[in-house]
Motif scaffolding. Structure first.
Motif, PDB file in Angstrom:
ATOM      1  N   ASN A  67      42.073  41.558  35.187  1.00  0.00           N
ATOM      2  CA  ASN A  67      40.762  42.190  35.322  1.00  0.00           C
ATOM      3  C   ASN A  67      40.652  43.323  34.313  1.00  0.00           C
ATOM      4  OD1 ASN A  67      38.390  43.438  36.154  1.00  0.00           O
ATOM      5  ND2 ASN A  67      39.327  44.401  37.942  1.00  0.00           N
ATOM      6  N   GLY A  68      39.765  43.146  33.334  1.00  0.00           N
ATOM      7  CA  GLY A  68      39.584  44.155  32.309  1.00  0.00           C
ATOM      8  C   GLY A  68      38.426  45.086  32.571  1.00  0.00           C
ATOM      9  N   GLN A  69      37.727  44.898  33.693  1.00  0.00           N
ATOM     10  CA  GLN A  69      36.620  45.799  34.008  1.00  0.00           C
ATOM     11  C   GLN A  69      37.144  47.124  34.548  1.00  0.00           C
ATOM     12  OE1 GLN A  69      33.161  44.334  36.040  1.00  0.00           O
ATOM     13  NE2 GLN A  69      33.534  42.207  35.422  1.00  0.00           N
ATOM     14  N   ARG A  70      36.268  48.122  34.598  1.00  0.00           N
ATOM     15  CA  ARG A  70      36.678  49.457  35.019  1.00  0.00           C
ATOM     16  C   ARG A  70      36.564  49.642  36.524  1.00  0.00           C
ATOM     17  NH1 ARG A  70      37.480  52.225  30.407  1.00  0.00           N
ATOM     18  NH2 ARG A  70      36.595  51.239  28.551  1.00  0.00           N
TER      19      ARG A  70
ATOM     20  N   ASP B 199      47.175  39.211  40.629  1.00  0.00           N
ATOM     21  CA  ASP B 199      46.104  40.015  40.049  1.00  0.00           C
ATOM     22  C   ASP B 199      46.684  41.235  39.336  1.00  0.00           C
ATOM     23  OD1 ASP B 199      43.644  38.656  40.964  1.00  0.00           O
ATOM     24  OD2 ASP B 199      44.459  39.092  42.955  1.00  0.00           O
ATOM     25  N   PHE B 200      46.133  41.516  38.173  1.00  0.00           N
ATOM     26  CA  PHE B 200      46.506  42.702  37.404  1.00  0.00           C
ATOM     27  C   PHE B 200      45.220  43.396  36.958  1.00  0.00           C
ATOM     28  CE2 PHE B 200      50.085  39.857  37.076  1.00  0.00           C
ATOM     29  CZ  PHE B 200      51.187  40.686  37.193  1.00  0.00           C
ATOM     30  N   TRP B 201      45.206  44.718  37.103  1.00  0.00           N
ATOM     31  CA  TRP B 201      44.012  45.505  36.763  1.00  0.00           C
ATOM     32  C   TRP B 201      44.347  46.408  35.586  1.00  0.00           C
ATOM     33  CZ3 TRP B 201      41.776  50.125  39.949  1.00  0.00           C
ATOM     34  CH2 TRP B 201      40.526  50.506  39.405  1.00  0.00           C
ATOM     35  N   LEU B 202      43.673  46.189  34.494  1.00  0.00           N
ATOM     36  CA  LEU B 202      43.965  46.921  33.264  1.00  0.00           C
ATOM     37  C   LEU B 202      43.634  48.401  33.373  1.00  0.00           C
ATOM     38  CD1 LEU B 202      45.062  46.376  30.421  1.00  0.00           C
ATOM     39  CD2 LEU B 202      42.715  46.017  29.662  1.00  0.00           C
ATOM     40  N   HIS B 203      42.708  48.767  34.263  1.00  0.00           N
ATOM     41  CA  HIS B 203      42.297  50.164  34.393  1.00  0.00           C
ATOM     42  C   HIS B 203      42.807  50.799  35.679  1.00  0.00           C
ATOM     43  CE1 HIS B 203      39.745  50.122  30.828  1.00  0.00           C
ATOM     44  NE2 HIS B 203      39.362  48.913  31.201  1.00  0.00           N
TER      45      HIS B 203
END
Length: 289
Positions: free
Chosen positions: A20-23, A53-57
């Motif tokens: 997930n690249g969203q903020r 799941d991985f969250w970039l932000h």
């Protein structure tokens, strides 16, 4: 012992990262993005993959740290969930991962892409409304949604309007944000027979503004992933299919291709389908005696 055996089996299952690249975290993503994720999870399970799941932000997270985590875990396959704008686009080392992006905005990643067939979906909606007899079609879209379509919504609308009488060409309501007041002002100024919109809330705003649907004006929806839309005519974009197709493509690439930059990344387009509804019915014209 049964529990231990299950743990041993799970360790052998290959893992695909859902990135997930969203903020905002997954639970706050749009219904469309969440359905893409659900389709990916379901298809991965069918094929024997685990997904994580991985969250970039995530707090204190950086791209470099994310790369390190994925490398340490031995994860090489990535499905990039939809991002909202070019501001959310990030870069990953091509030689380390095999990936598939599920939106056109993420093209700069260099991964293969799967996303809606925006031009076909717009054509499907406009052509079905035209076949019903609508001449004055008002289209409503935000700037961000238009960007996510690579401006293909606007491209089709421009082409279509070149072939109809000038008096029936209504400019699109294209704004950074569309408010209830701006929608009602647009309808009052342009007198469309039908509002074709990317936002189901516009249906409620028209009714709150005193319009009877479809008595006074008709309404059709483009691409919403919401479930409770009985009676609303719409172009259904198959978001779960997008997620599932991303997994299929990634599985084939992991099995048959070495890691490294993809030469001329391919784009797979998922076609929309028209679902008819009572909200888009042209009011019969009165016949003068």
């Amino acid at each position: 012992m049964g529990y231990l055996r299950k743990r041993d089996i799970s360790k052998e299952e290959p893992v695909i990262a859902l990135l997930n690249g969203q903020r905002r975290p997954i639970k706050e993503l749009s219904p469309e993005a969440r359905r893409v994720r659900r389709g990916a999870v379901e298809r991965a399970e069918e094929l024997g993959f685990k997904t994580e799941d991985f969250w970039l932000h995530e707090p204190k997270m950086r791209v470099e740290r994310m790369v390190q985590i994925l490398q340490t875990r031995g994860i090489r396959g990535i499905v990039v969930l939809p991002v909202e704008s070019l501001g959310d686009v990030f870069m990953l080392p091509q030689e380390e991962f095999m990936g598939v992006a599920t939106c056109s905005v993420a093209a700069k990643l260099g991964f293969n892409q799967v996303h809606p067939h925006f031009y076909q979906s717009m054509h499907l909606g406009i052509s079905n409304l035209a076949e019903k007899g609508f001449k004055r079609i008002g289209f409503c879209v935000t700037e961000a949604e238009d960007e996510r379509s690579n401006h293909l919504y606007q491209c089709y609308l421009t082409w279509y309007q070149q072939g109809i009488p000038a008096e029936d060409r209504i400019p699109a309501l294209l704004k950074k944000e569309i408010s209830e007041n701006s929608l009602l002002a647009y309808v009052e100024a342009n007198k469309p027979e039908v509002v074709f919109s990317t936002n189901s809330e516009h249906y409620n705003w028209l009714k709150a503004g005193g319009y009877e649907i479809p008595g006074d004006i008709s309404f059709a929806l483009l691409g919403s992933a919401e479930e409770d839309l009985d009676g609303i005519a719409r172009v259904h974009m198959r978001y779960r299919k997008i997620g599932a197709t991303a997994i299929d493509i990634l599985k084939a690439k992991l099995a048959n291709e070495p890691l490294g930059p993809t030469d001329n990344p391919a784009v797979t387009l998922i076609r929309g389908e028209w679902l008819d509804g009572a909200s888009a019915q042209l009011k019969p014209k009165k016949v003068l005696a």
